[in-house]
Design a protein around this motif. Structure first.
Motif, PDB file in Angstrom:
ATOM      1  N   ARG A 176       2.602  10.189  -0.128  1.00 44.28           N
ATOM      2  CA  ARG A 176       2.763  10.421  -1.568  1.00 44.28           C
ATOM      3  C   ARG A 176       4.158  10.809  -2.019  1.00 44.28           C
ATOM      4  N   GLN A 212      -4.057  -2.934  -5.859  1.00 42.76           N
ATOM      5  CA  GLN A 212      -3.573  -3.511  -4.600  1.00 42.76           C
ATOM      6  C   GLN A 212      -2.110  -3.160  -4.328  1.00 42.76           C
ATOM      7  N   SER A 213      -1.472  -2.522  -5.284  1.00 40.76           N
ATOM      8  CA  SER A 213      -0.049  -2.189  -5.193  1.00 40.76           C
ATOM      9  C   SER A 213       0.148  -0.682  -5.243  1.00 40.76           C
ATOM     10  N   SER A 214       1.402  -0.289  -5.388  1.00 35.68           N
ATOM     11  CA  SER A 214       1.753   1.116  -5.534  1.00 35.68           C
ATOM     12  C   SER A 214       2.740   1.271  -6.674  1.00 35.68           C
ATOM     13  N   SER A 260       0.858  -1.183   0.000  1.00 32.83           N
ATOM     14  CA  SER A 260       0.000   0.000   0.000  1.00 32.83           C
ATOM     15  C   SER A 260       0.895   1.235   0.000  1.00 32.83           C
ATOM     16  N   PRO A 261       0.373   2.376  -0.445  1.00 29.55           N
ATOM     17  CA  PRO A 261       1.169   3.602  -0.373  1.00 29.55           C
ATOM     18  C   PRO A 261       1.670   3.908   1.045  1.00 29.55           C
ATOM     19  N   GLU A 280       2.118   6.421  -6.034  1.00 30.10           N
ATOM     20  CA  GLU A 280       0.710   6.470  -6.448  1.00 30.10           C
ATOM     21  C   GLU A 280       0.079   5.115  -6.169  1.00 30.10           C
ATOM     22  N   ALA A 281      -1.148   5.115  -5.688  1.00 29.68           N
ATOM     23  CA  ALA A 281      -1.872   3.862  -5.529  1.00 29.68           C
ATOM     24  C   ALA A 281      -2.111   3.261  -6.909  1.00 29.68           C
TER      25      ALA A 281
END
Length: 165
Positions: free
Chosen positions: A86, A115-117, A16-17, A111-112
């Protein structure tokens, strides 16, 4: 400040971010590739000295010192922007004593992405000011800058891949 050169690495990270920002916000961990001897460091290494904020606040100071080929390297950085989860940016303060690059601005953006960044690590830099530094910077600066941002990005990918197993 305006810089003449730049490099970046963009990767997708299985985190996640917030988790990714927390990982990258640790300056010593982020720069771990500089703390151990490597081919790109020509056997040299750097050590970190962090202020009370540990590089995790605007105005925080990060000092690195080390050697490469017997040459003393010293650079002081200051965090100029920190917007969890961010973006974080820091830049050199004073006149860095480095071989391949001179003054620089380094940072990352997250950035989102489902399910990842998506992570972008970037460096904007100048060549060193001395005549010899400009020559060495012209030869080695782009190689070193690409290696640095790529290592930071790939280390984040590897860390979160290991955590999922």
């Amino acid at each position: 400040m305006t810089y003449t050169r730049s490099a970046q690495a963009i990767v997708d990270v299985a985190a996640s971010p917030n988790a990714l920002f927390d990982y990258l916000d640790d300056q010593a961990r982020l720069g771990s590739h500089m703390q151990k001897p490597s081919m790109m460091m020509l056997g040299g290494q750097m050590s970190y000295e962090l202020d009370d904020a540990q590089g995790r606040a605007v105005g925080s100071v990060i000092r690195m010192e080390g050697t490469m080929l017997g040459v003393r390297l010293v650079v002081e950085e200051v965090v100029i922007e920190r917007l969890p989860p961010r973006r974080k940016v820091w830049e050199t303060r004073g006149r860095p004593e480095l071989i391949a690059i001179g003054a620089y601005c380094l940072g990352f953006e997250i950035e989102a992405a489902g399910q990842s960044s998506r992570l972008r690590v970037f460096i904007d830099y100048d060549y060193p000011r001395s005549v010899l530094g400009r020559i060495l910077g012209w030869i080695f600066g782009p190689i070193y800058a690409r290696w640095c941002v790529k290592r930071m990005a790939e280390d984040a990918v590897r860390t979160f891949q290991r955590q999922k197993v």
